[in-house]
Design an enzyme around this catalytic site. Structure first.
Site, PDB file in Angstrom:
ATOM      1  N   TYR A  57      46.811  43.803  45.354  1.00 42.40           N
ATOM      2  CA  TYR A  57      46.074  42.844  44.119  1.00 42.40           C
ATOM      3  C   TYR A  57      44.740  42.776  45.401  1.00 42.40           C
ATOM      4  O   TYR A  57      44.599  41.345  45.591  1.00 42.40           O
ATOM      5  CB  TYR A  57      46.100  41.803  43.835  1.00 42.40           C
ATOM      6  CG  TYR A  57      47.383  42.490  42.007  1.00 42.40           C
ATOM      7  CD1 TYR A  57      47.869  43.885  41.739  1.00 42.40           C
ATOM      8  CD2 TYR A  57      48.277  41.217  41.718  1.00 42.40           C
ATOM      9  CE1 TYR A  57      48.809  44.111  40.835  1.00 42.40           C
ATOM     10  CE2 TYR A  57      48.948  41.976  40.539  1.00 42.40           C
ATOM     11  CZ  TYR A  57      49.632  43.309  40.519  1.00 42.40           C
ATOM     12  OH  TYR A  57      50.681  43.811  39.411  1.00 42.40           O
ATOM     13  N   SER A 204      51.901  44.357  31.132  1.00 42.95           N
ATOM     14  CA  SER A 204      50.436  44.394  29.960  1.00 42.95           C
ATOM     15  C   SER A 204      51.539  44.482  28.526  1.00 42.95           C
ATOM     16  O   SER A 204      51.673  45.215  27.412  1.00 42.95           O
ATOM     17  CB  SER A 204      50.735  46.257  29.978  1.00 42.95           C
ATOM     18  OG  SER A 204      49.889  45.660  31.665  1.00 42.95           O
ATOM     19  N   PRO A 205      52.040  43.156  28.173  1.00 41.07           N
ATOM     20  CA  PRO A 205      52.492  42.682  26.971  1.00 41.07           C
ATOM     21  C   PRO A 205      52.042  42.891  25.920  1.00 41.07           C
ATOM     22  O   PRO A 205      51.865  43.183  24.609  1.00 41.07           O
ATOM     23  CB  PRO A 205      53.276  41.297  27.089  1.00 41.07           C
ATOM     24  CG  PRO A 205      52.157  40.755  27.780  1.00 41.07           C
ATOM     25  CD  PRO A 205      52.117  41.873  28.505  1.00 41.07           C
ATOM     26  N   LEU A 206      50.463  42.395  26.163  1.00 37.18           N
ATOM     27  CA  LEU A 206      49.051  42.937  24.658  1.00 37.18           C
ATOM     28  C   LEU A 206      48.319  44.247  24.953  1.00 37.18           C
ATOM     29  O   LEU A 206      47.543  44.342  24.714  1.00 37.18           O
ATOM     30  CB  LEU A 206      48.351  41.559  24.758  1.00 37.18           C
ATOM     31  CG  LEU A 206      48.891  40.387  24.871  1.00 37.18           C
ATOM     32  CD1 LEU A 206      47.681  39.284  25.134  1.00 37.18           C
ATOM     33  CD2 LEU A 206      49.326  39.783  23.386  1.00 37.18           C
TER      34      LEU A 206
END
Length: 329
Positions: A57, A204-206
């Site tokens: 990242y 990325s739970p949303l």
């Protein structure tokens, strides 16, 4: 903040963690460093204990940021980072590699950037098809025995890889995508994790913002926003996929909650050893996300959300073809 234990290895974390990637890449211009340090410390004040970063990242920037921000509270938090990518002399990512010597070098670099003497949870970021997973697990086992790592994790690994790695060095957690938009892990991954006593950390739970209710058919993704390159966010797919958001919004309005809170509460209700790591750079969004841990969905709510998810066929792959090939099956 409620806590959960990832699997059976005794790693206790906040019910919701924080994905830190977006503070360094993938979602537009990089925010000012001092603002993100203040933000990360505010998350700790609110009870967040699991912070997810990775060497790639930035690259490197995110680990440095997380290390500086969390150094004053190091003993109160769990830092997860990842190895598994190769870089050229200019720091550009050139592919995957999990050779044992590379793992050892990477961990030393991560320890330095994170300003710590041990990594709480070390993931293999992507499976390297050229290196047997037994060798990878063996290298991490040696690092655990040396005190440089506390727990071993895998990311986007398939069931057979998980089993083979676990036989050499017990795996504490798997990190992979899981949400109302992407339920594939339910087929084989979740049963295997349950059997083996491995925790699950959904990224990325949303749905990369889909399930916040803030993305519309007219949303434009600017320069540096990864969503501009993802098939799910292409215009036709985006318009089709918003149908699921509309169905989730029905439950949200009935429960006086936001779409994002319902999506996170749904995930938390799936298993007691699941800890999602939604990413954000905004304090108001962090507060909204954390409130989902106190939102208990009824059996009727959960059934309605399951029906909604089954009704809408999500359009578009998760990644472009080159990135799709990195997913272990």
């Amino acid at each position: 903040m409620q806590t959960r234990t990832l699997g059976t290895r005794g790693l206790e974390v906040s019910a919701l963690g924080l994905g830190c990637m977006g503070m360094s890449q993938s979602f537009g211009p990089r925010p000012p460093r001092d603002e993100m340090i203040t933000f990360l410390r505010a998350a700790v004040d609110r009870g967040v204990t699991l912070f997810d970063t990775a060497e790639v990242y930035g690259p490197f920037h995110n680990e440095e940021l997380v290390g500086e921000a969390l150094q004053p509270v190091r003993n109160d938090v769990v830092i997860a980072t990842k190895f598994g990518f190769a870089f050229d002399e200019n720091g550009r990512q050139t592919g995957v590699t999990s050779r044992p010597d590379h793992i050892r070098t990477t961990v030393d670099g991560s320890l330095r950037r994170l300003r710590t003497d041990a990594i709480d949870l070390l993931y293999q970021h992507r499976v390297d098809p050229e290196v047997p997973i037994e060798e990878v697990a063996g290298a991490v086992k040696e690092l655990i025995e040396a005190g440089k790592v506390h727990h071993f994790g895998l990311s986007e690994a398939g069931v057979q890889t998980i089993r083979r790695a676990h036989a050499v060095q017990p795996v504490t957690a798997l990190e992979s995508e899981y949400s109302l938009f992407w339920r594939e892990p339910e087929d084989a991954i979740l049963p295997a994790l349950d059997e083996l006593g491995i925790g699950f950390v959904p990224f990325s739970p949303l749905g990369r913002g889909f399930l916040t209710g803030q993305v519309t058919a007219g949303t434009e993704f600017g320069e540096g926003d990864i969503r501009a390159t993802l098939p799910r966010f292409e215009r036709e797919a985006l318009q089709a996929n918003l149908a699921l958001v509309d169905l989730v919004r029905t439950v949200a309005e009935r429960r006086s909650a936001t779409v994002g809170q319902i999506a996170l509460a749904w995930l938390l209700a799936q298993r007691p050893w699941i800890t999602p790591i939604p990413g954000t750079r905004r304090l108001e969004r962090l507060d909204e996300n954390l409130a989902s841990a106190d939102l208990e969905l009824t059996a009727s709510d959960l059934a309605e959300l399951d029906r909604a998810s089954a009704t809408v066929q999500v359009q578009g792959d998760r990644y472009p073809e080159a990135m799709q090939r990195m997913i272990d099956r």
